[in-house]
Scaffold this active site. Structure first.
Site, PDB file in Angstrom:
ATOM      1  N   HIS A 234      17.762   0.404 -12.852  1.00 46.26           N
ATOM      2  CA  HIS A 234      18.350   1.688 -13.226  1.00 46.26           C
ATOM      3  C   HIS A 234      17.351   2.843 -13.136  1.00 46.26           C
ATOM      4  CE1 HIS A 234      21.704   3.932 -14.487  1.00 46.26           C
ATOM      5  NE2 HIS A 234      22.214   3.095 -15.378  1.00 46.26           N
ATOM      6  N   ARG A 235      16.068   2.526 -12.940  1.00 44.60           N
ATOM      7  CA  ARG A 235      15.090   3.587 -12.726  1.00 44.60           C
ATOM      8  C   ARG A 235      15.291   4.245 -11.368  1.00 44.60           C
ATOM      9  NH1 ARG A 235       9.667   0.201 -13.578  1.00 44.60           N
ATOM     10  NH2 ARG A 235      10.878  -1.082 -12.120  1.00 44.60           N
TER      11      ARG A 235
END
Length: 434
Positions: free
Chosen positions: A407-408
């Site tokens: 999700h980064r």
């Protein structure tokens, strides 16, 4: 007569130690250039080390089962001025190249596993020799020989069965007149592999069993912990009508162009991944804290369950391959992994991974990212289920596709579009012609 020490080399990836698994020579044996001296197990693979010298084995300096650091002398070669080193013992590139040249992959069934699940902590790290297939029992003397069920199989199929340890008398042939086909043998071998623990093993007299955490198992544990607690995972799932994929696979198997090549739904899944990456390039990336590196090529990782544990070798430059080339590469990768011959270089520089948990009869699961990658997609079992088509409930082949992403790097909208694109190919493979 001079004596030269052969030290444990770094066979790649900056490895610092390895376990001596099995010596292939003994003191007094004559050895030639590139003859295999010893089999070692690193944190990533099982490797055969060839001799960089010509001469006679002097002393074995390290016992089997011992773990030593890179640079440690493990054997001496006597040869005096006749010694002819092909490369320095600390030349990792030369050793790795020589090692790769000794690989002869054998035929094997397909088998992949969810990243992070492995094959069980009790699995042995040693390669096991394949048992010879049992011959079909001869009929009693009182029964005419013609009464015994004949085994109809061509010589290449018999060789394949022998290599896989498959008893042909236990295989049901689906070819003409009951002939046993390649798919019949591979399917039987795959089922035997999947259900290899169908018999409950007897407990030993000891109340506990202690297994040292080392080699590949140690590397798997470290990688999975690092991945799980470093990259914030986000996962999505979708059910897909895979009926057209199953029909496409059936047509490919009947095509002369794919004769002798393993074809399965995983091939279409791999192609779907590559197609979807082109439409959503940010999932094919690497996070480095300082920058996000988006790769404009696909080194497609295939998570594979092997006798030594979970390995994730990858198909280099998969985006440039035709469907036939991809099928051939996928089969070779699987055979090499199952034979314990995957090299560190084969697992390096992957960009995105696919794992087939359907081979174990699982519908879905939450895969863990292969360290260094941003995405991984899992394909569940394909089986007939009630499905609504044009307002009517019909039996269709249905599978579940699940994916985990860092999700980064990618947000939910990108993740959803990517998985939806993969699903669209599984639902309609004809889109690959676009």
């Amino acid at each position: 007569m001079s004596e030269t020490e052969f030290t444990l080399p770094d066979v790649g990836e900056g490895l610092t130690e390895a376990e001596i698994v099995q010596w292939k020579v003994a003191p007094g044996d004559a050895v030639e250039l590139n003859q295999v001296l010893v089999e070692i197990e690193t944190a990533k693979s099982l490797v055969e080390l060839p001799s960089p010298f010509t001469g006679t084995v002097g002393r074995i300096l390290v016992d089997e089962g011992t773990t030593v650091d890179v640079g440690t002398a493990i054997v001496t070669i006597e040869g005096g001025s006749d010694a002819a080193p092909a490369a320095a013992s600390d030349d990792a590139a030369s050793i790795a190249a020589d090692t790769q040249a000794t690989i002869d992959a054998e035929e094997s069934g397909e088998g992949s596993v969810l990243v992070g699940y492995g094959t069980g902590a009790g699995a042995s790290s040693r390669r096991k020799k394949k048992g010879k297939p049992q011959r079909a029992p001869r009929p009693p003397a009182s029964v005419p020989a013609a009464a015994a069920t004949p085994i109809i199989a061509k010589p290449p199929i018999r060789k394949l069965a022998k290599d896989l340890g498959v008893d042909l008398s236990a295989v049901e042939g689906t070819g003409l007149a009951g002939e046993i086909t390649r798919d019949d043998v591979v399917r039987h071998a795959s089922q035997a592999s999947v259900f290899r623990n169908i018999e409950t093993p007897a407990w030993s007299e000891d109340r506990e069993e202690r297994i040292p955490v080392k080699g590949v198992r140690k590397q798997i544990a470290q990688s999975m912990v690092r991945s799980k607690f470093t990259a914030p995972h986000v996962s999505v799932f979708v059910d897909v009508d895979a009926t057209r994929t199953m029909e496409f696979v059936k047509r490919l198997k009947a095509s002369p162009d794919f004769a002798g090549v393993k074809v399965s739904p995983l091939l279409i899944m791999a192609k779907a991944m590559i197609w979807a990456v082109r439409r959503n390039p940010s999932v094919n990336a690497t996070w480095t804290d300082e920058e996000i590196i988006i790769h404009h090529y696909v080194n497609l990782g295939i998570a594979a369950a092997t006798p030594r544990g979970l390995l994730v070798p990858n198909i280099k430059e998969a985006q440039s391959m035709s469907l036939l080339e991809l099928a051939t590469a996928l089969e070779q990768l699987t055979l090499t992994a199952r034979d314990g011959k995957t090299q560190p270089a084969d697992m390096a520089n992957g960009t995105i991974t696919v794992t087939n948990i359907g081979v174990f009869g699982m519908d879905t699961g939450t895969p863990i990212l292969n360290p260094g990658e941003v995405g991984i997609v899992a394909m569940g079992t394909i089986k007939q289920k009630p499905w609504v088509v044009d307002g009517e409930v019909r039996p269709r082949f249905v599978t579940t596709i699940g994916g985990s992403f860092d999700h980064r790097v990618v947000d939910g909208d990108v993740v959803s579009r990517f998985v939806a694109d993969v699903a669209s190919i599984i639902e309609e493979p004809a889109l690959l012609l676009d």
